[in-house]
Design an enzyme around this catalytic site. Structure first.
Site, short mmCIF file in Angstrom:
data_model
loop_
_atom_site.label_atom_id
_atom_site.label_comp_id
_atom_site.label_asym_id
_atom_site.label_seq_id
_atom_site.Cartn_x
_atom_site.Cartn_y
_atom_site.Cartn_z
N CYS A 51 0.80 -1.23 0.00
CA CYS A 51 0.00 0.00 0.00
C CYS A 51 0.83 1.28 0.00
CB CYS A 51 -0.95 0.01 1.20
SG CYS A 51 -2.32 -1.16 1.03
N ASN B 219 -0.91 -1.78 -7.24
CA ASN B 219 -0.97 -2.68 -6.10
C ASN B 219 -2.42 -2.85 -5.67
OD1 ASN B 219 0.22 -4.02 -3.54
ND2 ASN B 219 -1.08 -2.40 -2.72
N GLU B 220 -2.97 -4.04 -5.88
CA GLU B 220 -4.32 -4.36 -5.42
C GLU B 220 -5.38 -3.37 -5.93
OE1 GLU B 220 -4.39 -4.69 -1.18
OE2 GLU B 220 -2.93 -6.31 -1.11
#
Length: 484
Positions: free
Chosen positions: A200, A321-322
């Site tokens: 994150c 990311n994600e």
């Protein structure tokens, strides 16, 4: 896990750049610092920015002493204390400037928590412009909770910035290097790659909080520090250059993650306007040049100037990311992907499947990845150990013609022996499907046990100890004894 952990710097908030962020951190510019005064000394300290060291490092400390008394100066507590070893040598450095009122010296000391000085040296002839001063300090004893003090011997004002205390005995002996015992724990895993800088923190709380790798290279005094959404600050002393060096030292492939102009969807997501996407595109394209370009390219020259004219031979890049499966992400992702394919077709591009284990279906980011012929897709999931036992065959029926699988973050939700056994069972299913699963990556890697933000973690540590979890030994077993 970086500052106060893998990165070997012993001074916390060394450049006075901490600042509070509501809802995330209450650390201010004097975090870990305090005035010291004894007898009838009179000392005041404040953080200023009128005449900074440079445009990236804008804060510095004003130390004004009206009366020296028995002791007058400032001290740093490090990260939960400063740990030093007997016979070990440390590089101290600081930028100093006096404002024409001070003609004395600055005495650099390390003290025990009980106030006894066990290291001392003196900086003389402090000028009226910023200058870097360096000392070599040798410890005579083992102290786990020392304090670093800068003491003056005459009244006046001294301006202070970039205070550093660094062990010489770093991993591979590198300057601005890594804490040796933590890096050796990594080395013992015999990793084949390293994903960095993390999850994150890559895309950040907002766009201004994203991890921009260009701010993490060059002279450490000129890197622009940043806070992160886990509630603390990062100096970027451990930046992309140091991550690439670590990969080289470990004989592991670098697997950098770069943001795509979209911040974390769980924290008031921000999306870069299309007419501002060029800087995000450039960051990805220029990273390849920094890692692999010749010394006569712009970013290859930066790498060479830092001491590494040879390329780092980067093969992969992770974009995002994600991220959520939203049209804005798809559009921005492909803008960066198309630019990379045009400029650097040799680089393999890794996409993302989202935030959990439910992504492999049509109308998903997996479908998007197949349609755009990505090289691999990054899957993340943290589940109970029962899930891992029940999903040993998860990849048996995955599309053999689509992108490869990168299990970029996974762990069962605890770090007991049962969790490790469940992960080991799961890895048998991964090895069975090695034709489509290219990479797997347990996460997170490190946790400072006094500042834990997430559980589980592979390697736990304090300032003096390293504990390898049961899951660590599973990862090591499968890495050292890789199947054919």
């Amino acid at each position: 896990a970086a500052d106060g952990g893998l990165y070997a710097e012993l001074v916390q908030n060394r450049s006075f750049e901490y600042y509070p962020v509501p809802g995330y951190t209450d650390m201010g510019p004097l975090e870990a610092w305090s005035a010291v005064q004894a007898g009838d000394a009179s000392v005041s300290i404040s953080v200023e920015n009128q005449n900074p060291l440079n445009s990236s490092n804008t804060n510095y400390l004003n130390l004004t002493v009206n009366k020296t008394g028995n002791l007058a100066g400032v001290q740093n507590m490090g990260f939960d204390g400063i740990s030093v070893k007997p016979g070990a040598k440390y590089d101290f450095s600081v930028y100093l400037r006096q404002n024409s009122t001070y003609s004395g010296n600055v005495i650099v000391q390390l003290k025990t928590a009980f106030g006894s000085v066990f290291i001392s040296d003196t900086i003389r002839n402090i000028g009226t412009t910023w200058k870097k001063y360096e000392l070599e300090l040798e410890s005579s004893k083992m102290v786990q909770d020392a304090r670093l003090q800068l003491v003056v011997d005459e009244p006046g004002t001294v301006l202070i910035d970039m205070v550093s205390l660094f062990p010489q005995d770093t991993y591979k002996g590198r300057k601005n290097g890594l804490r040796k015992d933590l890096a050796l724990a990594l080395e013992d895993l015999e990793p084949k790659f390293l994903r960095f800088p993390g999850g994150c923190i890559s895309h950040g709380r907002g766009l201004d909080n994203a991890y921009r790798w260009k701010e993490t290279v060059g002279d450490v005094a000129e890197r622009k520090p940043n806070w992160n959404l886990w509630g603390y600050h990062q100096t970027y002393g451990l930046g992309f250059y140091e991550y690439f060096l670590l990969c080289e030292d470990l004989d592991a492939m670098p697997l950098p993650v770069v943001p795509v102009g979209i911040s974390c969807q769980f924290r008031q997501r921000e999306i870069a306007p299309l007419n501002e996407m060029q800087e995000w595109i450039d960051d990805a394209v220029d990273l390849v040049e920094f890692a692999n370009g010749s010394v006569d390219t712009k970013w290859g020259a930066v790498r060479a100037e830092m001491g590494h004219p040879e390329p780092f031979n980067m093969e992969y890049i992770c974009l995002g990311n994600e991220e959520d499966n939203i049209p804005e992400f798809r559009e921005r992702f492909m803008m960066i992907t198309n630019a990379l394919r045009e400029k650097h077709p040799e680089i393999k591009i890794i996409g993302t499947s989202g935030t959990d284990d439910t992504g492999y279906h049509y109308h998903s980011l997996w479908e998007f990845s197949r349609e755009n012929k990505l090289d691999a897709v990054d899957e993340h999931y943290y589940n109970d150990p029962e899930w891992f036992l029940e999903n040993v065959n998860r990849y048996d029926n995955f599309d053999r013609e689509g992108p490869k699988v990168f299990i970029g973050e996974y762990a069962s939700r605890d770090d007991r022996l049962f969790n490790a056994i469940a992960e080991a069972a799961y890895l048998t299913g991964v090895e069975k499907n090695a034709d489509i699963i290219e990479l797997t990556c347990y996460a997170p890697l490190f946790s400072n046990v006094k500042h834990q933000q997430w559980h589980p973690d592979l390697i736990r540590f304090t300032n003096t100890e390293v504990v390898k979890t049961a899951s660590y030994y599973v990862q090591q077993m499968y890495s050292v004894n890789a199947g054919s």
